[in-house]
Design an enzyme around this catalytic site. Structure first.
Site, PDB file in Angstrom:
ATOM      1  N   SER A 105      -3.968  18.429 -17.342  1.00 36.97           N
ATOM      2  CA  SER A 105      -3.715  17.044 -17.741  1.00 36.97           C
ATOM      3  C   SER A 105      -4.871  16.461 -18.548  1.00 36.97           C
ATOM      4  O   SER A 105      -5.991  16.971 -18.534  1.00 36.97           O
ATOM      5  CB  SER A 105      -3.501  16.171 -16.507  1.00 36.97           C
ATOM      6  OG  SER A 105      -2.556  16.745 -15.652  1.00 36.97           O
TER       7      SER A 105
HETATM    8  N1  SAH Z   1      -2.846  19.218 -11.833  1.00 35.95           N
HETATM    9  C1  SAH Z   1      -2.892  20.249 -12.862  1.00 35.95           C
HETATM   10  C2  SAH Z   1      -1.919  20.015 -13.997  1.00 35.95           C
HETATM   11  C3  SAH Z   1      -0.516  20.095 -13.526  1.00 35.95           C
HETATM   12  S1  SAH Z   1       0.680  20.620 -14.719  1.00 35.95           S
HETATM   13  C4  SAH Z   1      -4.306  20.415 -13.395  1.00 35.95           C
HETATM   14  O1  SAH Z   1      -5.237  19.736 -12.939  1.00 35.95           O
HETATM   15  O2  SAH Z   1      -4.498  21.293 -14.243  1.00 35.95           O
HETATM   16  C5  SAH Z   1       2.039  20.585 -13.587  1.00 35.95           C
HETATM   17  C6  SAH Z   1       2.108  21.782 -12.666  1.00 35.95           C
HETATM   18  O3  SAH Z   1       3.168  21.537 -11.758  1.00 35.95           O
HETATM   19  C7  SAH Z   1       2.430  23.083 -13.375  1.00 35.95           C
HETATM   20  O4  SAH Z   1       1.432  24.028 -13.142  1.00 35.95           O
HETATM   21  C8  SAH Z   1       3.767  23.501 -12.766  1.00 35.95           C
HETATM   22  O5  SAH Z   1       3.892  24.909 -12.575  1.00 35.95           O
HETATM   23  C9  SAH Z   1       3.734  22.785 -11.440  1.00 35.95           C
HETATM   24  N2  SAH Z   1       5.051  22.559 -10.818  1.00 35.95           N
HETATM   25  C10 SAH Z   1       6.213  22.134 -11.376  1.00 35.95           C
HETATM   26  N3  SAH Z   1       7.177  22.077 -10.447  1.00 35.95           N
HETATM   27  C11 SAH Z   1       6.629  22.471  -9.263  1.00 35.95           C
HETATM   28  C12 SAH Z   1       7.118  22.642  -7.936  1.00 35.95           C
HETATM   29  N4  SAH Z   1       8.391  22.391  -7.582  1.00 35.95           N
HETATM   30  N5  SAH Z   1       6.264  23.070  -6.981  1.00 35.95           N
HETATM   31  C13 SAH Z   1       4.976  23.334  -7.274  1.00 35.95           C
HETATM   32  N6  SAH Z   1       4.443  23.197  -8.519  1.00 35.95           N
HETATM   33  C14 SAH Z   1       5.261  22.779  -9.504  1.00 35.95           C
END
Ligand code: SAH
Length: 215
Positions: free
Chosen positions: A61
């Protein structure tokens, strides 16, 4: 070419200028070097206020959004925190500076494995990363003092709300659109749920089930 020290100064300045004033949050963001959470390909962009690709079609992010969400979560030193969406591990690492323990979940095993390696290399002992469908929360470890979701869902997942301790806070992007959602802060009180809309954001979607393996 500006030096990396200057870039880091600019980075912290940009966090302050987007309204984040909480000292504990700013110190945590100063302590965690974003460079460690991205690949060499994007090294030059590490301190820019922009999301960057991290593999598996996902992104780390934008730092100002990480700061705003962390401040809104109001993490206390004794808190047990759940993050849904480990991604690069950057947000979890920042939370680890503020909380007693952080549990983080991603549906892509490649991302959780890579994040675990960084936590180990950076000597961060209080994060546990799981590969799981985070839309179900983490039933084995509930209740949580704080829950942060870093992927967007159409509605607030009720399963996650149920795993939040009374008095707890949850911060998450909610919205029907792929391109624009509302960042919402929910407080669980004895009288019910208090909702506060913070701003518009753009997150990748929360997808149910585990992710496919990328080669
Ligand atoms: N917080 C992260 C950025 C998140 S991007 C950072 O600091 O880099 C969003 C993430 O959510 C992705 O890696 C994606 O794989 C995950 N995601 C999406 N749906 C999900 C689910 N149902 N359970 C767990 N993770 C999920």
């Amino acid at each position: 070419m500006i030096s990396s020290a200057e870039q880091k100064m600019q980075f912290l300045f940009s966090l302050r200028s987007c309204g984040v004033t909480n000292k504990r949050v700013l110190t945590a963001m100063e302590n965690i070097d974003r460079r460690n959470y991205i690949s060499d390909t994007f090294a030059d962009n590490a301190y820019e206020d922009t999301p960057l690709p991290i593999g598996c079609g996902q992104t780390i992010s934008q730092p100002s959004i990480v700061a705003i969400m962390t401040e809104a979560l109001d993490v206390q030193a004794r808190d047990k925190v759940l993050e849904i969406g480990t991604g690069s591990g950057y947000q979890a690492a920042i939370l680890s500076q503020l909380a007693r323990r952080v549990y983080t979940v991603d549906r892509h095993s490649q991302l959780t494995m890579a994040a675990r390696k960084v936590f180990e290399n950076q000597d961060i002992p209080n994060i546990t990363a799981f590969t799981a469908d985070g839309s179900k929360g983490l039933p084995d470890q509930e209740p949580f003092d704080r829950i942060i979701v870093t992927a967007a869902s159409e509605d607030t997942p009720s399963t996650l709300l149920a795993q939040l301790r009374p008095g707890g806070i949850m911060v998450l992007p909610v919205g029907q659109s792929d391109t624009m959602q509302t960042l919402v802060k929910i407080k669980k009180t004895d009288q019910g749920l208090e909702h506060q809309e913070l701003r518009t954001v753009r997150f990748v979607p929360l997808i149910e089930g585990l992710g496919k393996t990328y080669g």
